[in-house]
Scaffold this active site. Structure first.
Site, mmCIF file in Angstrom:
data_model
loop_
_atom_site.group_PDB
_atom_site.id
_atom_site.type_symbol
_atom_site.label_atom_id
_atom_site.label_comp_id
_atom_site.label_asym_id
_atom_site.label_seq_id
_atom_site.Cartn_x
_atom_site.Cartn_y
_atom_site.Cartn_z
ATOM 1 N N LYS A 1 39.710 54.431 36.177
ATOM 2 C CA LYS A 1 40.773 55.340 35.733
ATOM 3 C C LYS A 1 40.373 56.070 34.449
ATOM 4 O O LYS A 1 40.534 57.276 34.338
ATOM 5 C CB LYS A 1 42.086 54.571 35.494
ATOM 6 N N ARG B 1 52.963 50.099 34.456
ATOM 7 C CA ARG B 1 52.466 48.880 35.097
ATOM 8 C C ARG B 1 53.588 48.024 35.664
ATOM 9 O O ARG B 1 53.305 46.990 36.282
ATOM 10 C CB ARG B 1 51.693 48.051 34.067
ATOM 11 N N ARG C 1 30.549 45.457 32.323
ATOM 12 C CA ARG C 1 31.215 46.010 31.137
ATOM 13 C C ARG C 1 31.325 44.951 30.036
ATOM 14 O O ARG C 1 31.176 45.246 28.858
ATOM 15 C CB ARG C 1 32.616 46.521 31.538
ATOM 16 N N ARG D 1 34.184 43.337 25.574
ATOM 17 C CA ARG D 1 35.650 43.305 25.490
ATOM 18 C C ARG D 1 36.131 41.933 25.920
ATOM 19 O O ARG D 1 35.872 41.526 27.053
ATOM 20 C CB ARG D 1 36.216 44.393 26.420
ATOM 21 N N ARG E 1 44.227 39.351 34.746
ATOM 22 C CA ARG E 1 44.647 40.761 34.728
ATOM 23 C C ARG E 1 44.830 41.287 36.158
ATOM 24 O O ARG E 1 45.752 42.044 36.448
ATOM 25 C CB ARG E 1 43.623 41.611 33.967
#
Ligand code: AMP
Length: 189
Positions: free
Chosen positions: A13, A88, A127, A133, A144
């Protein structure tokens, strides 16, 4: 043009939003980026949301709706808005409709990037290695993803009913996905 880029975490996204910003001058509104910025600045809000984010939970509707409201005010006259990682929950989705309606505008398109879970896991592992992260570690990412399936995916019928939902294969190359997104934008609702 007001559009939602819809999909699970790591669906691409953010990448596609940035391309739309460059191509059309739309404003990207990513609640994840806003919350990370709040944390980096050490603000009271940042401290309040840190634990929830690190555990892969969702921060309260009230917090993210306020952030979006502020940003809509700060970007009056924008050519369009790309909502990335928002809404969300159904509460957020309804609030977004109201925020837009109160400004005399509406949601034009919801574009769902479809990526299977194995591919998402592979992307996020990469990632995590590259960017570190905390919420990209495999256990948190699984949480998540579960949140997405439980709270966010149920919004799809809400938008499908209105005829504004389009699906794009998010497994293709970045370029091909962008072409699919552009095509979905051009179609009339
Ligand atoms: P993202 O970068 O969009 O994956 O967001 C990172 C984290 O920020 C999420 O896992 C949530 O903890 C929080 N977050 C971002 N956007 C929202 C939202 N719209 N509603 C609730 N929590 C959010």
């Amino acid at each position: 043009m007001n559009l939602i880029l819809f999909g699970p975490p790591a669906a691409g996204k953010g990448t596609q939003a940035k391309r739309l910003v460059e191509e059309h001058g739309y404003v990207q509104l990513s609640t994840g980026d806003m919350l990370r910025a709040a944390r980096a600045s050490g603000s009271e809000l940042g401290n309040r949301v840190a634990k929830i984010m690190d555990e892969g939970g969702l921060v309260s509707d009230e917090i993210v709706i306020d952030l979006i409201d502020d940003q809509l005010n700060q970007n009056k006259g924008a050519a369009g808005f790309i909502f990335d990682g928002f809404p969300r929950t159904l509460g957020q989705a309804k609030a977004l409709d109201q925020l837009l309606e109160s400004r005399g505008t509406k949601l034009d398109r919801v574009i769902r990037l479809v990526v299977d879970e194995d591919q998402l896991m592979a992307r996020v592992t990469k990632r995590f290695e590259e960017q570190g992260r905390k919420d990209d570690n495999p256990a948190t990412f699984a949480a998540r993803l579960e949140k997405y399936n439980q709270d966010t995916a149920p919004l799809l019928p809400f938008y499908a009913e209105r005829g504004i939902l389009r699906e794009v294969d998010g497994m293709a190359s970045i370029e091909t996905v962008t072409e699919g997104v552009e095509k979905a934008l051009k179609e009339t609702a």
